[in-house]
Scaffold this active site. Structure first.
Site, PDB file in Angstrom:
ATOM      1  N   LYS A 240       0.885  -0.951   0.049  1.00 17.07           N
ATOM      2  CA  LYS A 240       0.298   0.285  -0.400  1.00 17.07           C
ATOM      3  C   LYS A 240       0.947   0.784   0.011  1.00 17.07           C
ATOM      4  O   LYS A 240       2.669   1.043   0.217  1.00 17.07           O
ATOM      5  CB  LYS A 240      -1.006   0.249   1.062  1.00 17.07           C
ATOM      6  CG  LYS A 240      -2.303  -1.016   0.776  1.00 17.07           C
ATOM      7  CD  LYS A 240      -3.211  -0.716   1.952  1.00 17.07           C
ATOM      8  CE  LYS A 240      -4.391  -1.640   1.296  1.00 17.07           C
ATOM      9  NZ  LYS A 240      -5.661  -1.046   2.380  1.00 17.07           N
ATOM     10  N   ARG A 275      -3.590  -9.997   4.777  1.00 16.13           N
ATOM     11  CA  ARG A 275      -4.022 -10.400   2.885  1.00 16.13           C
ATOM     12  C   ARG A 275      -2.993  -9.519   2.009  1.00 16.13           C
ATOM     13  O   ARG A 275      -2.477  -8.191   2.238  1.00 16.13           O
ATOM     14  CB  ARG A 275      -5.204  -9.496   2.978  1.00 16.13           C
ATOM     15  CG  ARG A 275      -5.740  -9.134   1.624  1.00 16.13           C
ATOM     16  CD  ARG A 275      -6.737  -8.431   1.352  1.00 16.13           C
ATOM     17  NE  ARG A 275      -7.802  -8.307   0.049  1.00 16.13           N
ATOM     18  CZ  ARG A 275      -7.748  -7.466  -0.357  1.00 16.13           C
ATOM     19  NH1 ARG A 275      -6.792  -6.512  -0.461  1.00 16.13           N
ATOM     20  NH2 ARG A 275      -8.708  -7.425  -1.680  1.00 16.13           N
TER      21      ARG A 275
END
Length: 305
Positions: A240, A275
């Site tokens: 991210k 994840r």
């Protein structure tokens, strides 16, 4: 400020953190007091955040999922419409994207989740063999809880603020961790009041979802305040922007080490589902944590024996 919790002598979590214990999710049983589940991301979207459509075709998506399972993933998360701003994806199209992948993996032995905020998509995916709904909007669809109750599926309740597929510029919080914890507490209560069982609930603080880098770093640093809610905590940190910005304008393909470091930090504060895009590397990191903590034995013992 919370830090990584200590462990009892037998390797179980210290008494200061709620014990979660065993959870049966789809075909797998997890002991979340001593085990970390690795969730692999497979997106059937031409505009996906990381792979930019590399698994958009059905055969490529199924191949990617089976490769992730071979690399040690416990769980496959299938997405047909990303959370980020963009044109709405028709529900029928989203169903056409995700359901064939779910059906193809029904015999894989892995937990299968579908990343969706539409109850209709959730219902179709669960009928095809999915076990979990990963809702990045905190049950925005008023019918989502009913689908979970009807099917007995697990539900990931995630913190976010924006309407689905809409921008939320310059997010501001007084205390991001306190506000995320309060949101999750409220949305879990909403689910429970509609008949969802506590054993069906997983929470996710939503790193980078309507949050800037300093918010996501604070969430990571104080994740123990989220895991203290007492539900299995999922962290979706992989590649991210907060990782890239923290390390220095790193492109999405150059954030693996930073992502794993953040995941390890979160697991030491009680996160139990990670994840990820980079499955093999993350599986090794999680299994090493389990070995260090004494939650699992080394695969073999030979050195200096």
């Amino acid at each position: 400020m919370s830090g990584p919790a200590a462990s009892d002598a037998d390797g179980a979590p210290a008494s200061g953190r709620p014990a979660i214990g065993r959870r049966t999710i789809g075909p797998r049983e997890f002991d979340f007091d001593r085990q970390v589940a690795v969730m692999a991301i497979v997106n059937r979207t031409p505009d996906s955040f990381y792979d930019r459509g590399r698994t958009d075709a059905l055969d490529l998506a199924v191949d990617a999922a089976r490769r992730a399972i071979d690399e040690g993933a416990d769980w496959i998360d299938i997405g047909g419409a990303k959370f980020a701003p963009g044109p709405a994806i028709p529900v029928a199209e989203e169903i056409d994207r995700v359901v064939p992948v779910v059906a193809a993996l029904a015999d894989s032995g892995a937990v299968i989740s579908v990343d969706t905020f539409h109850a209709e998509v959730a219902r179709a995916a669960l009928a095809a063999g999915a076990h979990v709904i990963n809702d990045t909007t905190g049950l925005h669809d008023p019918d989502m809880a009913a689908v979970v109750v009807e099917t007995g599926a697990a539900i990931v309740i995630t913190h976010s603020l924006a309407e689905p597929r809409t921008a939320y510029p310059k997010p501001s919080y007084g205390d991001v961790v306190g506000e995320v914890a309060a949101f999750l507490t409220d949305r879990v209560a909403h689910a429970l009041a509609r008949g969802v069982a506590p054993e069906q609930v997983i929470v996710d603080p939503g790193h980078d979802l309507n949050k800037h880098t300093l918010h996501s770093l604070e969430l990571t640093r104080r994740l123990g305040e989220i895991t203290a809610l007492g539900y299995p905590t999922l962290v979706a940190l992989s590649n991210k922007d907060f990782v890239g910005e923290s390390l220095g304008r790193r492109d999405r393909g150059e954030r693996v080490e930073g992502s794993i470091a953040a995941a390890v930090y979160c697991v030491l504060q009680g996160a139990r589902i990670v994840r990820v895009h980079n499955v093999r590397e993350t599986v090794d990191a999680m299994r090493m944590i389990e070995a260090i903590e004494g939650w699992r034995e080394p695969v073999f013992l030979e050195h200096n024996r």
